[in-house]
Design an enzyme around this catalytic site. Structure first.
Site, short mmCIF file in Angstrom:
data_model
loop_
_atom_site.label_atom_id
_atom_site.label_comp_id
_atom_site.label_asym_id
_atom_site.label_seq_id
_atom_site.Cartn_x
_atom_site.Cartn_y
_atom_site.Cartn_z
N MET A 87 55.76 -11.13 -114.19
CA MET A 87 55.67 -12.56 -113.86
C MET A 87 56.38 -13.43 -114.89
SD MET A 87 54.24 -13.43 -111.02
CE MET A 87 53.32 -12.66 -109.70
N HIS A 114 46.71 -12.93 -113.30
CA HIS A 114 47.39 -12.05 -114.25
C HIS A 114 47.55 -12.70 -115.63
CE1 HIS A 114 50.60 -14.60 -112.63
NE2 HIS A 114 51.15 -14.47 -113.83
N ILE A 115 47.65 -11.87 -116.66
CA ILE A 115 47.98 -12.35 -118.01
C ILE A 115 48.90 -11.33 -118.66
CG2 ILE A 115 46.11 -13.88 -118.76
CD1 ILE A 115 44.72 -11.30 -119.88
N TYR A 177 47.27 -17.18 -126.56
CA TYR A 177 46.55 -17.05 -125.28
C TYR A 177 45.84 -18.36 -124.95
CZ TYR A 177 42.67 -15.28 -122.30
OH TYR A 177 41.74 -15.08 -121.31
N SER A 178 45.16 -18.92 -125.97
CA SER A 178 44.40 -20.15 -125.78
C SER A 178 45.32 -21.28 -125.33
CB SER A 178 43.72 -20.50 -127.10
OG SER A 178 42.92 -21.62 -126.96
N LYS A 181 45.99 -21.02 -121.65
CA LYS A 181 44.82 -21.31 -120.81
C LYS A 181 44.49 -22.81 -120.81
CE LYS A 181 43.75 -17.11 -119.32
NZ LYS A 181 44.03 -16.75 -117.92
N THR A 214 36.17 -5.61 -119.20
CA THR A 214 37.31 -4.91 -118.58
C THR A 214 37.89 -3.98 -119.66
OG1 THR A 214 38.90 -6.60 -119.26
CG2 THR A 214 37.86 -6.90 -117.13
N THR A 216 40.85 -3.86 -120.89
CA THR A 216 41.64 -4.62 -121.86
C THR A 216 40.73 -5.31 -122.88
OG1 THR A 216 43.29 -5.02 -120.16
CG2 THR A 216 43.39 -6.43 -122.09
P1 NDP Z 1 43.51 -6.95 -117.34
O1 NDP Z 1 44.31 -6.75 -118.58
O2 NDP Z 1 42.54 -5.91 -116.93
O3 NDP Z 1 44.51 -7.19 -116.11
C1 NDP Z 1 45.66 -7.92 -116.27
C2 NDP Z 1 46.50 -7.74 -115.03
O4 NDP Z 1 47.74 -8.44 -115.20
C3 NDP Z 1 46.84 -6.29 -114.76
O5 NDP Z 1 46.87 -6.06 -113.38
C4 NDP Z 1 48.24 -6.16 -115.34
O6 NDP Z 1 48.91 -5.08 -114.70
C5 NDP Z 1 48.83 -7.53 -115.01
N1 NDP Z 1 49.94 -7.90 -115.90
C6 NDP Z 1 50.05 -7.69 -117.23
N2 NDP Z 1 51.23 -8.16 -117.68
C7 NDP Z 1 51.87 -8.68 -116.61
C8 NDP Z 1 53.13 -9.29 -116.42
N3 NDP Z 1 53.99 -9.47 -117.43
N4 NDP Z 1 53.49 -9.69 -115.17
C9 NDP Z 1 52.64 -9.51 -114.12
N5 NDP Z 1 51.42 -8.95 -114.23
C10 NDP Z 1 51.04 -8.52 -115.47
O7 NDP Z 1 42.81 -8.39 -117.51
P2 NDP Z 1 41.31 -8.84 -117.20
O8 NDP Z 1 40.89 -8.29 -115.89
O9 NDP Z 1 40.49 -8.61 -118.40
O10 NDP Z 1 41.51 -10.43 -117.07
C11 NDP Z 1 41.81 -11.03 -115.82
C12 NDP Z 1 41.76 -12.54 -116.00
O11 NDP Z 1 40.50 -12.93 -116.53
C13 NDP Z 1 42.83 -13.08 -116.95
O12 NDP Z 1 43.35 -14.29 -116.48
C14 NDP Z 1 42.05 -13.33 -118.23
O13 NDP Z 1 42.60 -14.33 -119.04
C15 NDP Z 1 40.69 -13.76 -117.66
N6 NDP Z 1 39.62 -13.58 -118.62
C16 NDP Z 1 39.22 -12.32 -118.96
C17 NDP Z 1 38.21 -12.16 -119.91
C18 NDP Z 1 37.71 -10.81 -120.32
O14 NDP Z 1 36.86 -10.76 -121.23
N7 NDP Z 1 38.14 -9.73 -119.70
C19 NDP Z 1 37.58 -13.32 -120.57
C20 NDP Z 1 38.10 -14.58 -120.12
C21 NDP Z 1 39.07 -14.70 -119.18
P3 NDP Z 1 50.26 -4.40 -115.28
O15 NDP Z 1 49.98 -4.08 -116.72
O16 NDP Z 1 50.44 -3.22 -114.41
O17 NDP Z 1 51.33 -5.41 -115.10
#
Ligand code: NDP
Length: 287
Positions: A87, A114-115, A177-178, A181, A214, A216
């Protein structure tokens, strides 16, 4: 004397705002979920599949996306497709929306989740890293929204933006990251106002998440947290519910996110010290 009507008003508001969620609300709906190869995004895809929605999921890793699509079809998705790529490429962000138009002729829900990879440590001064992260975590969300708005206006659809406590409050060790967001809050809260002014029936739900277990998060932050993360499956369901009910914001887990936000505006210094004390900061070694 003044307390009784005040409490009455608060209670009336609470009941007024509680519309019931029904899984049928998502049946046959056309939904894009980004970042759905793992974590919360993957769980959202499975919930949507169980509810009978059409799903188009994205991430970089094709093999993982293929597995998620297969599982979605087993769970009852009306249809399931994926598009892979990073992305940081705005063309991909736009192409995903075009794919939804080609597949379904419209769109009901856009879930931006996504992040990109970042570090959990003292800010290292790398400006390029912030630029790249802003592209992935913020600009691609804007690009997808711009492309999707015509279809969402037509369907009276919704945009769900997955954010974090770190997008509302200063939390140490996550400066890049902050920043991304906080940018989401600024952009989407302003856009929401404009949609309301123009009577456009597209809802925007900003999802403020605390620590979620999660893979990550377990790898990067769990050693610094004093409590375990909340379950990702429940979190994913709450996000979908809040979007279906067209809420302004979601706080999950409610008390651990909502209470700090209330304290923030009254005594920010006190909240800052509470946050520093709630983390095992000695476990973060400057790299
Ligand atoms: P994950 O790291 O589990 O998932 C991230 C997803 O983004 C994966 O599917 C990954 O797949 C994809 N991704 C990573 N890099 C890219 C890229 N460059 N382009 C496109 N896709 C990408 O994250 P979480 O499930 O933990 O978090 C999901 C959301 O929740 C995020 O927005 C996060 O900020 C938010 N959040 C999570 C918290 C937590 O404690 N887990 C706390 C607060 C907010 P791939 O590597 O295959 O690209």
């Amino acid at each position: 004397k003044i307390l009784v009507p005040f409490v009455g008003l608060v209670l009336a508001f609470c009941f007024y705002s509680k519309e019931d969620f029904k899984p049928e609300m998502l049946k046959g709906k056309r939904v894009i979920v980004t970042g759905a190869s793992t974590g919360i995004g993957e769980q959202m895809a499975y919930h949507l599949a169980r509810m009978g929605a059409h799903v188009l999921i994205t991430a970089r890793t094709e093999a993982k996306l293929q597995k998620v699509v297969t599982r979605c079809l087993e769970l009852g998705a009306a249809s399931a497709h994926y598009m892979n790529g990073s992305m940081e490429d705005m063309a991909l962000a736009e192409d995903v929306v075009k794919e939804a138009k080609q597949l379904w002729g419209g769109l009901d829900m856009l879930i931006l989740n996504h992040i990109g990879y970042t570090y959990f440590n003292y800010f290292d001064g790398d400006v390029e890293h912030i630029r790249k992260l802003l592209e992935i975590n913020f600009l691609s969300y804007v690009a997808m929204t711009v492309s999707a708005l015509p279809m969402l206006k037509e369907s009276g659809g919704s945009i769900l933006v997955v954010s974090s406590t770190a997008g509302k409050i200063g939390i140490p060790f996550v400066a890049p990251y902050s920043a991304t967001k906080f940018a989401l809050d600024g952009f989407f809260s302003s856009l929401r106002q404009e949609l309301i002014i123009e009577n456009i029936n597209v809802s925007i739900t900003l999802c403020i998440l605390g620590h979620i277990a999660t893979e990550t998060a377990e790898k990067t932050v769990s050693h610094v947290m004093q409590k375990p993360g909340a379950p990702k499956k429940e979190c994913a369901l709450e996000i979908i519910k809040s979007g279906a009910l067209r809420k302004r914001e979601l706080y999950y887990p409610y008390t651990t996110v909502r209470i700090p936000l209330l304290i923030r505006d009254w005594t920010p210094e006190f909240l800052d010290s509470l946050i520093r004390n709630s983390l095992n900061v000695e476990k973060v070694k400057r790299s």
